[in-house]
Design an enzyme around this catalytic site. Structure first.
Site, PDB file in Angstrom:
ATOM      1  N   ARG A   3     -69.489 -78.086 -31.850  1.00  0.00           N
ATOM      2  CA  ARG A   3     -69.706 -77.071 -32.895  1.00  0.00           C
ATOM      3  C   ARG A   3     -70.727 -77.598 -33.909  1.00  0.00           C
ATOM      4  O   ARG A   3     -71.871 -77.209 -33.897  1.00  0.00           O
ATOM      5  CB  ARG A   3     -68.370 -76.721 -33.569  1.00  0.00           C
ATOM      6  CG  ARG A   3     -68.371 -75.368 -34.275  1.00  0.00           C
ATOM      7  CD  ARG A   3     -68.945 -75.403 -35.682  1.00  0.00           C
ATOM      8  NE  ARG A   3     -68.231 -76.305 -36.577  1.00  0.00           N
ATOM      9  CZ  ARG A   3     -68.690 -76.643 -37.784  1.00  0.00           C
ATOM     10  NH1 ARG A   3     -69.825 -76.159 -38.238  1.00  0.00           N
ATOM     11  NH2 ARG A   3     -68.008 -77.490 -38.533  1.00  0.00           N
ATOM     12  N   ASP A   4     -70.344 -78.558 -34.728  1.00  0.00           N
ATOM     13  CA  ASP A   4     -71.283 -79.080 -35.723  1.00  0.00           C
ATOM     14  C   ASP A   4     -72.413 -79.860 -35.044  1.00  0.00           C
ATOM     15  O   ASP A   4     -73.562 -79.793 -35.463  1.00  0.00           O
ATOM     16  CB  ASP A   4     -70.536 -79.986 -36.713  1.00  0.00           C
ATOM     17  CG  ASP A   4     -71.000 -79.739 -38.146  1.00  0.00           C
ATOM     18  OD1 ASP A   4     -71.796 -78.819 -38.356  1.00  0.00           O
ATOM     19  OD2 ASP A   4     -70.553 -80.473 -39.052  1.00  0.00           O
TER      20      ASP A   4
ATOM     21  N   TYR B   1     -61.322 -74.963 -43.805  1.00  0.00           N
ATOM     22  CA  TYR B   1     -62.432 -75.764 -44.340  1.00  0.00           C
ATOM     23  C   TYR B   1     -62.712 -75.298 -45.760  1.00  0.00           C
ATOM     24  O   TYR B   1     -62.825 -74.089 -45.997  1.00  0.00           O
ATOM     25  CB  TYR B   1     -63.712 -75.464 -43.558  1.00  0.00           C
ATOM     26  CG  TYR B   1     -63.985 -76.308 -42.343  1.00  0.00           C
ATOM     27  CD1 TYR B   1     -64.251 -77.676 -42.449  1.00  0.00           C
ATOM     28  CD2 TYR B   1     -64.053 -75.727 -41.082  1.00  0.00           C
ATOM     29  CE1 TYR B   1     -64.553 -78.425 -41.323  1.00  0.00           C
ATOM     30  CE2 TYR B   1     -64.347 -76.475 -39.952  1.00  0.00           C
ATOM     31  CZ  TYR B   1     -64.607 -77.830 -40.087  1.00  0.00           C
ATOM     32  OH  TYR B   1     -64.911 -78.569 -38.974  1.00  0.00           O
TER      33      TYR B   1
ATOM     34  N   GLU C  24     -65.693 -75.345 -47.610  1.00  0.00           N
ATOM     35  CA  GLU C  24     -67.119 -75.643 -47.458  1.00  0.00           C
ATOM     36  C   GLU C  24     -67.729 -76.143 -48.770  1.00  0.00           C
ATOM     37  O   GLU C  24     -67.449 -75.601 -49.833  1.00  0.00           O
ATOM     38  CB  GLU C  24     -67.843 -74.360 -47.008  1.00  0.00           C
ATOM     39  CG  GLU C  24     -69.274 -74.609 -46.592  1.00  0.00           C
ATOM     40  CD  GLU C  24     -70.064 -73.315 -46.391  1.00  0.00           C
ATOM     41  OE1 GLU C  24     -69.464 -72.232 -46.463  1.00  0.00           O
ATOM     42  OE2 GLU C  24     -71.278 -73.412 -46.183  1.00  0.00           O
TER      43      GLU C  24
ATOM     44  N   THR D 206     -70.366 -81.598 -47.149  1.00  0.00           N
ATOM     45  CA  THR D 206     -71.283 -80.765 -46.365  1.00  0.00           C
ATOM     46  C   THR D 206     -72.720 -81.276 -46.386  1.00  0.00           C
ATOM     47  O   THR D 206     -73.416 -81.239 -45.382  1.00  0.00           O
ATOM     48  CB  THR D 206     -71.229 -79.312 -46.880  1.00  0.00           C
ATOM     49  OG1 THR D 206     -69.865 -78.877 -46.834  1.00  0.00           O
ATOM     50  CG2 THR D 206     -72.075 -78.376 -46.036  1.00  0.00           C
TER      51      THR D 206
ATOM     52  N   HIS E  41     -64.440 -84.545 -43.511  1.00  0.00           N
ATOM     53  CA  HIS E  41     -65.559 -84.137 -42.658  1.00  0.00           C
ATOM     54  C   HIS E  41     -66.853 -84.675 -43.289  1.00  0.00           C
ATOM     55  O   HIS E  41     -67.428 -84.048 -44.156  1.00  0.00           O
ATOM     56  CB  HIS E  41     -65.574 -82.608 -42.569  1.00  0.00           C
ATOM     57  CG  HIS E  41     -66.682 -82.035 -41.752  1.00  0.00           C
ATOM     58  ND1 HIS E  41     -66.510 -81.567 -40.466  1.00  0.00           N
ATOM     59  CD2 HIS E  41     -67.998 -81.842 -42.022  1.00  0.00           C
ATOM     60  CE1 HIS E  41     -67.657 -81.102 -40.000  1.00  0.00           C
ATOM     61  NE2 HIS E  41     -68.578 -81.260 -40.924  1.00  0.00           N
TER      62      HIS E  41
ATOM     63  N   HIS F  23     -70.844 -86.262 -43.622  1.00  0.00           N
ATOM     64  CA  HIS F  23     -72.203 -86.187 -43.064  1.00  0.00           C
ATOM     65  C   HIS F  23     -72.960 -87.444 -43.466  1.00  0.00           C
ATOM     66  O   HIS F  23     -72.605 -88.108 -44.430  1.00  0.00           O
ATOM     67  CB  HIS F  23     -72.921 -84.917 -43.531  1.00  0.00           C
ATOM     68  CG  HIS F  23     -72.611 -83.731 -42.666  1.00  0.00           C
ATOM     69  ND1 HIS F  23     -73.337 -83.429 -41.533  1.00  0.00           N
ATOM     70  CD2 HIS F  23     -71.620 -82.818 -42.727  1.00  0.00           C
ATOM     71  CE1 HIS F  23     -72.814 -82.355 -40.954  1.00  0.00           C
ATOM     72  NE2 HIS F  23     -71.767 -81.963 -41.657  1.00  0.00           N
TER      73      HIS F  23
HETATM   74 ZN   LIG Z   1     -70.545 -80.326 -40.983  1.00  0.00          ZN
END
Ligand SMILES: [Zn+2]
Length: 514
Positions: free
Chosen positions: A16-17, A144, A146, A179, A207, A209
């Site tokens: 997905r990501d 989530y 976001e 994010t 999550h 990055h």
């Molecule tokens: Zn992500």
């Protein structure tokens, strides 16, 4: 600071990501293969496989993954990202046989106000409506928040207000994304300590990055603060600088934090290669754990240390990942590197001959040539002027290629002293060559192994008349072998690399069945 070992879940979002990486699109079949490998071989806890409502092709892939997963008892471990759209995402997921929705809500006041033009109250009402419908339909629901990292920094009251209104809803995981990859480890630790302390009964996922290259370090901070699940991808795939690398996260949590994971490390490299091939995104040779060179000792002194009893051994040994240590041959290599390689080849040389061979290796290395372990027999044969290694010799070869025409090759070749002529046709000059040489080699009970990788390169900044180097990786069943050829014409460079492999294998055949 020591932590009690506890079980940490890994959620892989490569499909997905990870698929949001520039230029990456997996076919439905590739998606199914990756999903199977992740759950069955690598044994990750959960996988996120798509965004709802994306496309028909996507739907097909998700349906196939769910069908397989349910048969294997993994049905509740396959998750799909869904939107705050009341019935639409839920219906889409239901129609694929999915059991879990990862609902995307706005985790920062700025996103809520500027993108949706809504107040916290209005957004929460919409979110609860979708949650209500998903629950009615029997889906398991994660949420989530976001842009949570910015939300937490800029408008903490909004974040807490949101969670306060949602904390009694039927939600399994609150998934907090950085994010834009803007956090550093101390910020991650402080904010997750705050979140976990304030809501001790909620399950938080992190999550990350990797925009600052801090994703793995941030994972450590989040786990230290009490997070029980972490999101990552294979090969760090993902938008911009990507997500956290699953391989790195897994070994760091085990080795450095003593955490318990379900992962089977021996599959990390295989699945990394699979994703590399399917995504077309090559990983760097020096990528930790999975890169081609990370278990290669270059300096002679390190090989010497290994020879004398593992002086340079660490916990991060190649055997854990079904890999082996190798010793580079080049201008930095010493006697010990050569010895290690000779051991692997089961070749014995006198001290005198070893000196000569080493001198040649260092000279080749000085001229910037790549030397692979499989080159060594040729260097030895050349230096010692031995003919016993020359089983096949390409005497002449002509290639005919044209635009929109099939290529043809005709060649003359000598195998174990006998001369042969052959012709072949194919999809390009190299393919035609393989066709032609195959007709000769079949007489010697020899078939070429499959290609695992094929690289053509010229020196950076080189001109059109530069020498090209072709490095072919062959899939020889139990092992991968690399051979190289150098020529001004790239098709001939590939032929020379092929002839080298045939020579190695004919030599082995001659020695095993005399
Ligand atoms: Zn992500």
């Amino acid at each position: 600071m020591s932590l009690n070992p506890r079980r940490i879940q890994l959620m892989d979002t490569t499909l997905r990501d990870g698929e949001q990486t520039q230029g990456v699109a997996f076919t439905p079949t590739e998606k199914v293969s990756i999903a199977k490998a992740l759950l069955q071989n690598l044994r990750v806890d959960r996988i996120e496989v798509a965004s709802a409502r994306v496309s028909e092709g996507e739907k097909e892939a998700v349906r196939n993954i769910n069908q397989w997963a349910q048969q294997e008892g993994f049905g509740d471990r396959v998750e799909v990202l869904g939107f705050v759209d009341h019935t639409r995402s839920v219906d889409w997921i239901k129609s694929t046989g999915g059991q879990v929705i990862n609902l995307l809500a706005k985790g920062s006041e700025k996103h809520c106000r500027e993108q949706l033009g809504k107040t916290l109250e209005q957004h929460c009402a919409d979110v609860l409506q979708t949650i209500g419908y998903a629950h009615e339909q029997g889906l398991k629901i994660n949420i989530y928040l976001e842009d949570w990292s910015n939300g937490y920094k800029d408008s903490r009251d909004y974040v807490f207000g949101l969670i306060d209104r949602l904390k009694d809803a039927p939600l399994s995981h609150f998934m907090l994304p950085d994010t834009l990859g803007v956090m550093a480890p101390d910020e991650v630790f402080a904010s997750f300590s705050d979140m976990c302390g304030r809501y001790p009964n909620l399950q938080f996922d992190f999550h990350p990055h990797n925009d600052y290259g801090l994703a793995t370090a941030n994972v450590m901070a989040a786990v230290r603060a009490g997070v029980s699940a972490v999101h990552c991808t294979i090969n760090c795939l993902g938008e911009r600088a990507g997500n956290a690398s699953l391989a790195e996260v897994a070994v760091v949590l085990r080795d450095k934090m003593n955490m318990e994971l379900a992962i089977d490390e021996s599959h990390l490299v295989r699945i990394s290669n699979m994703v590399e091939n399917f995504s077309g995104k090559r990983i760097a040779d020096n990528a930790p754990i999975v890169g081609a060179d990370v278990f290669t000792q270059t300096a002679g002194i390190h090989a010497d240390g290994d020879q004398k009893g593992g002086l340079y051994k660490t916990k991060l040994g190649p055997e854990r990942f079904s890999r082996t240590r190798s010793y580079a041959l080049g201008k930095m290599s010493g006697k010990a590197s050569l010895k290690k390689n000779l051991e692997q080849l089961e070749v014995e040389l006198s001290e005198e001959d070893q000196k000569k061979v080493l001198a040649r290796i260092v000279a080749l290395g000085d001229s910037k040539q790549t030397i692979t372990t499989d080159d060594l027999p040729f260097i030895i044969a050349d230096v010692l002027e031995s003919k016993s290694y020359q089983h096949i010799k390409l005497l002449a070869c002509s290639v005919n290629s044209g635009l929109d025409l099939q290529s043809t090759v005709s060649l003359r070749v000598e195998v174990n002293g006998d001369k042969h002529q052959a012709t072949g046709a194919g999809n390009g000059g190299f393919d035609a060559f393989i066709d032609a040489i195959g007709t000769v080699l079949v007489k010697y009970d020899y078939t070429l192994p499959k290609l695992a990788d094929f690289e053509i390169r010229i020196p950076k900044g080189g001109n059109t008349n530069a020498l090209t180097e072709c490095v072919i990786t062959w899939d020889c069943g139990h092992e991968l072998r690399k051979t190289r050829g150098v020529h001004v014409n790239q098709v001939f460079a590939a032929m020379l690399a092929t002839i080298k492999l045939i020579n190695i294998q004919l030599h082995e055949m001659a020695n095993t069945n005399p």
